[in-house]
Write a protein that holds these residues in place. Structure first.
Motif, PDB file in Angstrom:
ATOM      1  N   TRP A  16     -13.888  -1.106   1.156  1.00 35.46           N
ATOM      2  CA  TRP A  16     -12.349  -1.786   0.832  1.00 35.46           C
ATOM      3  C   TRP A  16     -10.896  -0.735   1.086  1.00 35.46           C
ATOM      4  N   SER A  17     -10.627  -1.371   1.475  1.00 34.23           N
ATOM      5  CA  SER A  17      -9.338  -0.515   1.038  1.00 34.23           C
ATOM      6  C   SER A  17      -8.116  -1.587   0.097  1.00 34.23           C
ATOM      7  N   LYS A  64      -6.930   3.936   7.683  1.00 31.87           N
ATOM      8  CA  LYS A  64      -8.361   3.339   6.399  1.00 31.87           C
ATOM      9  C   LYS A  64      -7.500   2.233   5.438  1.00 31.87           C
ATOM     10  N   LEU A  65      -6.500   2.856   5.445  1.00 30.97           N
ATOM     11  CA  LEU A  65      -5.559   1.685   3.559  1.00 30.97           C
ATOM     12  C   LEU A  65      -5.055   0.508   4.100  1.00 30.97           C
ATOM     13  N   ILE A 121       0.665  -1.297  -0.189  1.00 29.85           N
ATOM     14  CA  ILE A 121      -0.171  -0.471  -0.023  1.00 29.85           C
ATOM     15  C   ILE A 121       0.135   1.342  -0.275  1.00 29.85           C
ATOM     16  N   ASN A 143      -6.441  -1.421   6.407  1.00 30.88           N
ATOM     17  CA  ASN A 143      -7.373  -2.436   6.723  1.00 30.88           C
ATOM     18  C   ASN A 143      -6.945  -3.033   5.494  1.00 30.88           C
ATOM     19  N   PHE A 144      -6.116  -2.884   4.212  1.00 26.36           N
ATOM     20  CA  PHE A 144      -5.980  -3.938   3.059  1.00 26.36           C
ATOM     21  C   PHE A 144      -5.529  -5.193   3.430  1.00 26.36           C
ATOM     22  N   PHE A 152      -8.871   4.287  -0.113  1.00 23.47           N
ATOM     23  CA  PHE A 152      -9.687   3.596   0.936  1.00 23.47           C
ATOM     24  C   PHE A 152     -10.734   4.155   0.507  1.00 23.47           C
ATOM     25  N   ASP A 153     -12.352   2.781   1.051  1.00 19.73           N
ATOM     26  CA  ASP A 153     -13.436   3.517   1.138  1.00 19.73           C
ATOM     27  C   ASP A 153     -14.075   3.158  -0.831  1.00 19.73           C
TER      28      ASP A 153
END
Ligand SMILES: [Zn+2]
Length: 355
Positions: free
Chosen positions: A320-321, A228-229, A180, A231-232, A331-332
């Protein structure tokens, strides 16, 4: 910003890296297994820091990350004569830093603490980001707060006593940070098997990985956007992890995240975000390092039900990220449910993954 020091032998030199004289008392929180393995190192640390040996040993395991154990810690701190100018050192994996951070942050309205993560997973993940928590009833990390330790000491020497599966579990988070945020790190990770990196190479990899995560956190301490990234791989990963825990073939957190990253990269291709060629590179690295021994009992339908449950908690949609290229993510992202189902189904039919 969170203060971090990553160096081989840094725990043995801790008294040179941190000013312990400013504190009235010092105690070390760990679990029974680590207290035994590192008895010598812990004793010489106390001697160097100039404090009497005060250790709090918790039972080993996530199921003990609860309020009763926190009370034990508070009680011990009072019995040691801790005041507001005392210091707690959390020595262990994510369970210890989560619980110890929470206990310290609430003891007499909060005392300073230091984290010394001993598992690779905790070094590159749990000990960064100021998250502290305990489980409450059945709710994982139900109670806790965001607060940074005074210092995080990462000593890669501790990885030498870890089992291979534990090392690979930590590497999944490192690989995530590479996918990421950093193509160069990705290329390095793709250059050979994770387990064949030397201690010196591993130290550089850990340092880089921590830097990437800390940069994301610094921009977004309370987890609204950039963070949030991270969360990948975790949306599907958590679902696989939870289901596998109910079978005889449980996945480690990292294995589940690696599987999640593999499938979520395929989702990114399906929605036109990621190039097929990049997805193949990601798949290659994951398949080269991980074998997913899934129990046949795990069905696509159960996974989708779990995702729906997740969705209910967070509102209307699953966001989703996903990677856009190697080294950059967004993200989102929305992915049609039918696409998720097709990708998971396709994977389940790749029989080499199921034993
Ligand atoms: Zn994770």
């Amino acid at each position: 910003m969170q203060k971090l020091h990553c160096e081989i032998g840094s725990f043995a030199n801790l008294s040179k890296l941190f000013d312990f004289k400013a504190y009235s008392q010092l105690a070390l929180l760990t679990n029974v297994s680590l207290a035994k393995i590192y008895e010598f190192e812990i004793k010489s640390f106390f001697a160097q820091a100039g404090f009497a040996l005060q250790i709090i040993e918790l039972a080993d395991g996530e199921e003990f990350k609860n309020l009763e154990q926190v009370q034990e810690v508070w009680q011990k701190l009072f019995s040691f004569g801790f005041d507001r100018h005392s210091l707690l050192l959390n020595f262990g994996g994510g369970m210890i830093s989560d619980l110890g951070g929470f206990a310290a942050a609430t003891f007499m309205r909060g005392i300073d603490f230091i984290n010394v993560p001993t598992s690779l997973l905790a070094q590159v993940d749990a000990s960064l980001g100021g998250k502290t928590a305990i489980n409450f009833g059945k709710i994982k990390n139900g109670i806790g707060l965001f607060i940074n330790p005074k210092l995080t000491i990462i000593d890669p020497i501790f990885t030498q006593s870890l089992a291979k599966r534990e090392i690979l579990s930590g590497f999944a988070e490192i690989l995530k940070h590479a996918i990421i945020f950093d193509q160069k790190l990705f290329n390095l990770l793709a250059s050979k098997s994770f387990l064949s990196f030397s201690l010196r190479e591993l130290t550089e990899i850990i340092d880089k990985s921590c830097f990437l995560k800390m940069k994301a956190i610094e921009q977004d301490f309370l987890e609204k956007n950039q963070r949030k990234l991270l969360n990948f791989g975790h949306t599907l990963g958590h679902a696989f992890e939870a289901l596998s825990l109910k079978t005889k073939q449980s996945l480690t957190h990292g294995e589940a995240v690696a599987l999640g990253m593999l499938l979520e990269s395929r989702l990114a291709v399906e929605i036109g975000l990621l190039k097929q060629a990049d997805c193949l590179k990601i798949e290659q690295v994951i398949k080269h390092n991980y074998v997913f021994d899934l129990d046949k009992k795990i069905q696509t339908a159960d996974l989708l039900t779990l995702l729906q449950f997740d969705k209910k908690k967070k509102g209307k949609n699953i966001y989703w990220s996903l990677p856009q290229t190697i080294g950059q993510a967004v993200f989102d992202q929305l992915v049609p449910e039918a696409v998720v189902e097709a990708i998971v189904n396709e994977f389940m039919l790749e029989d080499k993954n199921v034993v």
